[in-house]
Enzyme design. Sequence first.
Site, PDB file in Angstrom:
ATOM      1  CB  ILE A  35      -0.645   0.059   1.500  1.00  0.00           C
ATOM      2  CG1 ILE A  35      -2.052  -1.054   0.796  1.00  0.00           C
ATOM      3  CG2 ILE A  35      -1.994   1.328   1.328  1.00  0.00           C
ATOM      4  CD1 ILE A  35      -2.632  -1.202   2.814  1.00  0.00           C
TER       5      ILE A  35
ATOM      6  CG  ASP B 125       9.765  -1.144   3.506  1.00  0.00           C
ATOM      7  OD1 ASP B 125       9.987  -2.320   3.649  1.00  0.00           O
ATOM      8  OD2 ASP B 125       8.560  -0.576   3.884  1.00  0.00           O
ATOM      9  CG  ASN B 126      11.853  -4.124   7.292  1.00  0.00           C
ATOM     10  OD1 ASN B 126      11.386  -4.933   6.433  1.00  0.00           O
ATOM     11  ND2 ASN B 126      11.926  -4.834   8.889  1.00  0.00           N
TER      12      ASN B 126
ATOM     13  CB  ALA C 209       6.085   0.118   9.337  1.00  0.00           C
TER      14      ALA C 209
ATOM     15  CE1 TYR D 296      -2.078  -5.760  10.968  1.00  0.00           C
ATOM     16  CE2 TYR D 296      -4.108  -6.024  10.780  1.00  0.00           C
ATOM     17  CZ  TYR D 296      -3.845  -5.622  10.824  1.00  0.00           C
ATOM     18  OH  TYR D 296      -3.323  -4.795   9.435  1.00  0.00           O
TER      19      TYR D 296
ATOM     20  CE  LYS E  30      -2.086  -2.247  11.366  1.00  0.00           C
ATOM     21  NZ  LYS E  30      -1.434  -1.338  11.112  1.00  0.00           N
TER      22      LYS E  30
ATOM     23  CG  ASN F  17     -11.118  -8.120   3.711  1.00  0.00           C
ATOM     24  OD1 ASN F  17     -12.636  -8.351   3.133  1.00  0.00           O
ATOM     25  ND2 ASN F  17     -10.115  -8.846   4.393  1.00  0.00           N
TER      26      ASN F  17
ATOM     27  CB  ILE G  79     -13.435 -23.559  -2.300  1.00  0.00           C
ATOM     28  CG1 ILE G  79     -13.104 -22.043  -3.224  1.00  0.00           C
ATOM     29  CG2 ILE G  79     -14.487 -22.960  -1.214  1.00  0.00           C
ATOM     30  CD1 ILE G  79     -14.371 -21.430  -4.580  1.00  0.00           C
TER      31      ILE G  79
END
Length: 320
Positions: free
Chosen positions: A15, A35-36, A81, A148, A152, A177, A208
């Site tokens: 993104i 950025d790593n 990040a 996560y 956030k 998403n 699926i």
Amino acid sequence: MENAKIFITGGAGFIGSYVVEELLAYKPARIIILDNLIRGSLENMQAFINNPVIEFVEGDIRDRELLEKCVAGADYVFHMAALRINSCAANPRDGFEVMLQSTFELAELCLKHKVKKVIYSSSASVYGLAQHFPTPETDNPYDNQTFYGGAKLWGEQLFRSYKFMFGLDYVALRYFNVYGARMDTDGKYTEVMIKWLDCIRDGKAPLIYGDGSTTMDFVYVRDVAKANVAALLAEVTDEAFNVGNCEETSLKQLLHTLLKVNNSTLAPEYREANSVNPVSRRLADNTKAKNFLAFQPSISLEEGLYELSQWYFEKQKIKI
């Protein structure tokens, strides 16, 4: 934004690299990217890495001294990040250091260096299984079960408290998403649509797991980048906004559309679900973003999946 100095954590990522491209149109004086290159890549930055406005710093957000060098003098900060949701579950300590501790250090540095506004990348994961569909920002976060999502949400609350205590302006964006060209294609946690593209390439039946009724709200990455810039430009602070496509798509529908844009006649194979997904539905209500940010998604699922497919097969130099 013209002649401003902008700092982006994770700017070489999926993104982040699109956000950089959007920002360049506004003629900032400098864009510093930290950025790593674990999730990000030089390839993602191919279109702008040689632009004199860009300063790329390869390093880890956990390096506080390096982080401060990047923040110093910045007018605006995009905090993008992060670890993936499954990486946080597999390594909670890494999740804590990257998602919580480093976000705290960044907030402290933004305050110290008088940053004008922070755009924080949050996630629809904060809702867990939402109470309402479409889901407004007022839904509570108590059904979230993931590290996560908790991290956030903590980031949102951190910036909210710093706005209240110290006047640090921010906007949080809750991505649904996100998919598109440059998305992660390798490793244990590869997205399902990449696995299906491999099946299309190899002429194998796409799998699926379960009955395919789980739904998501797929928003194309270029729309997400536009939302980030809109959040910076808008005269709004201390708010969280959903960023989705406002369409509920089941896994069955997703595969059908992916096969369609690739002119594939493959039929799916159904397998027993191999994990329990506590979130069986996702559908964003973007009304608030429309009203406050003048943001609306513009890229349909079919158009986005076509662009993703073209990129993925070209990346592998494969013609279907």
